[in-house]
Write an enzyme that holds these catalytic residues in place. Structure first.
Site, PDB file in Angstrom:
ATOM      1  N   GLN A 132      -1.339  84.758 -63.569  1.00 39.24           N
ATOM      2  CA  GLN A 132      -1.560  83.741 -62.539  1.00 39.24           C
ATOM      3  C   GLN A 132      -2.676  82.771 -62.935  1.00 39.24           C
ATOM      4  OE1 GLN A 132      -1.425  86.989 -59.072  1.00 39.24           O
ATOM      5  NE2 GLN A 132      -1.402  84.913 -58.281  1.00 39.24           N
ATOM      6  N   ASP A 136       2.498  87.328 -61.904  1.00 40.12           N
ATOM      7  CA  ASP A 136       2.818  88.668 -62.423  1.00 40.12           C
ATOM      8  C   ASP A 136       2.658  89.779 -61.390  1.00 40.12           C
ATOM      9  OD1 ASP A 136       0.026  88.506 -62.499  1.00 40.12           O
ATOM     10  OD2 ASP A 136      -0.156  89.087 -64.594  1.00 40.12           O
TER      11      ASP A 136
END
Ligand SMILES: Nc1ncnc2c1ncn2[C@@H]1O[C@H](COP(=O)(O)OP(=O)(O)O)[C@@H](O)[C@H]1O
Ligand SMILES: O=C(CO)[C@@H](O)[C@H](O)COP(=O)(O)O
Length: 472
Positions: A71, A230
């Site tokens: 991220q 993720d």
């Protein structure tokens, strides 16, 4: 039997899984390493993706593919679609001052934090994209002037896979958009004013797609899913449900649950992200997780399996030896300049086994603090689902139950972020209101009497951290 592919472009590597869309059975997989460092040229992720796809036998026969990724990373593109500078990753702390400034500018003291929590569900720290944009504007104005669009690692890879070079074709999803600091999970809208406040002007951002909406297609026709951050993908990969808290031990340590309502924690400890199914993902993230084990193994000159054996050979609490794991500074708590420390050295505790145990316990105690913060925000913690590379450690699996004080469920070793992306791709390929119900079989459950002294002693040591020298 349509096949689908899922990608995890994570901090340390790229993983690709190809699965049967209906059953979820693993058909083939591949991986490739990423370069080290907190600043990475996105072309390295593209090369790793190609290598991992080749190792997984290619994508010629898949019906859909989705990309999940680390991220927050700031990928800046110019008007021609070229990358302006290497991406600053989520674990790059150079924008810590920019984060403090953005919070302060929104209001003195708690008012600034409350403003951000209300506006975008999270109080920005150095990890968030919005702070990296402010850093760019202040420190590299010539680069900042060239930026025409900003996106995230998974957005950029999805766009590259589509073959487009048109900035208007950039797509993202709710989960990753929620880590930017300029998109609100509560309203589902961008906050262009906050992006502009950081960078000094408006730039293009990707269109935010719904959970099973196509982002385009590969040139040969396979559908491209919206992808995900993720952690949201891991939630989908393990099928997290009510009462489950997922703890992921990768480069980052994360603690999160799937919620029906958005979170907005003005202390900044819990980030109020969105998930990959249309719900929400309150999450606590530490900067120091699996690499604490790598560092301890390096110091002791042993492999990771031997580190686990050593840790299990020492008693719970390591006879009072405590390792505070702030090896890269820390994000939660927000101490970007902190260093790690070892407390409680005596002749008795100066053994490899004690140090190994202290490393495992210290890393887990930081995550247990996250578990408390999540519970304080209303999460029900019936059990912890443990995933990520660090969950491969036998010591981590066993000691986690003692530190967390609840049952710990460990799915078989696997790539749950890539699996979540594959499940999203299957949802896109098969249609339906919910993703297909794949569930990992062969989970192990660990239960143990909690040992409160481990966390008590850690809490004392945690307050005595040192800051990194700022010069020299
Ligand atoms: N058997 C093991 N014991 C402890 N740690 C492990 C083991 N196997 C892998 N790891 C750790 O897992 C980490 C990578 O995990 P991963 O979840 O892939 O990270 P990321 O998603 O951040 O790239 C590495 O730091 C590695 O040392
Ligand atoms: O910043 C966060 C979550 O907010 C991290 O969880 C990153 O998303 C990186 O994850 P890993 O590569 O360590 O799994």
């Amino acid at each position: 039997m349509p096949l689908v592919a899922g990608v995890d472009s994570s901090t340390q590597s790229c993983k690709v899984v190809v699965r049967d869309a209906e059953t979820g059975d693993l058909v083939r997989q591949g991986r490739a390493p990423h370069p080290d460092g907190t600043e990475v040229d996105p072309s390295a992720w593209w090369s790793a993706l190609q290598t991992a796809i080749d190792a997984a036998g290619g994508l010629d026969d898949v019906a859909a593919v989705s990309v999940a990724g680390q991220q927050h990373g700031m990928v800046c593109l110019d008007a021609a679609g070229e990358v302006v500078r290497p991406a600053l990753l989520w674990n790059d702390t150079r924008s810590a001052q920019a984060a403090a400034d953005l919070v302060e500018e929104a209001g003195a003291g708690t008012a600034g934090r409350q403003f951000w929590a209300d506006a975008v569900g999270s109080v920005p720290v150095a990890s968030f994209t919005v702070t990296k944009l402010r850093w760019l504007a202040r420190h590299e104005p010539a680069n900042a002037d060239r930026v025409a669009a900003v996106c995230l690692p998974h957005d950029w890879l999805t766009w590259r896979l589509s073959g487009s070079s048109d900035l208007a074709a950039l797509r993202t999803d709710r989960s990753d958009a929620s880590g930017t600091g300029y998109w609100s999970p509560a309203t589902g809208e961008y906050r262009p004013d906050l992006l502009e406040r950081a960078l000094g002007r408006a730039v293009r951002v990707p269109t935010v797609l719904g959970a099973a909406e196509a982002a385009g297609a590969l040139p040969d026709g396979a559908l491209l899913g919206p992808g995900a951050g993720d952690n949201a993908a891991a939630g989908l990969g393990v099928g997290a449900g009510p009462g489950d808290v997922v703890v992921s031990i990768g480069t980052s340590g994360t603690v999160f649950s799937v919620a029906d309502a958005p979170a907005a924690d003005p202390t900044g400890i819990v980030a109020g992200f969105a998930d990959a199914t249309g719900r929400f993902l309150p999450l606590v993230c530490t900067l120091n997780a699996a690499r604490v084990l790598d560092a301890a193994a390096g110091m002791l000159r042993v492999g990771l399996d031997e580190l686990a054996e050593l840790a299990l050979a020492a008693p719970p609490g390591a006879d009072g030896l405590v390792l505070v794991p702030y090896l890269e500074g820390e994000r939660t708590p927000n101490r970007p300049l902190a260093t790690g420390a070892v407390h409680g050295l005596t002749l008795r505790t100066s053994t490899p086994a004690h140090l190994a145990r202290a490393a495992v316990e210290g890393m887990l105690c930081a995550l247990a603090d996250g578990l408390d913060a999540l519970a304080a925000q209303g999460a029900t913690v019936r059990r912890v689902i443990l995933v990520g590379g660090g969950a491969r450690s036998a010591a981590v699996r066993r000691i986690a139950a003692q530190v967390f004080g609840c049952p710990v469920v460990v799915p078989p070793p696997g790539e749950y972020v890539a699996d979540g992306a594959a499940r999203q791709a299957a949802w896109l390929a098969l249609g339906g209101a919910e993703p297909p119900s794949w569930s990992p079989s062969g989970t192990e459950e660990y239960a143990a009497e909690p040992v409160p002294a481990i966390r008590e002693r850690y809490a004392e040591a945690r307050e005595r951290h040192l800051d990194r020298p700022t010069t020299g």
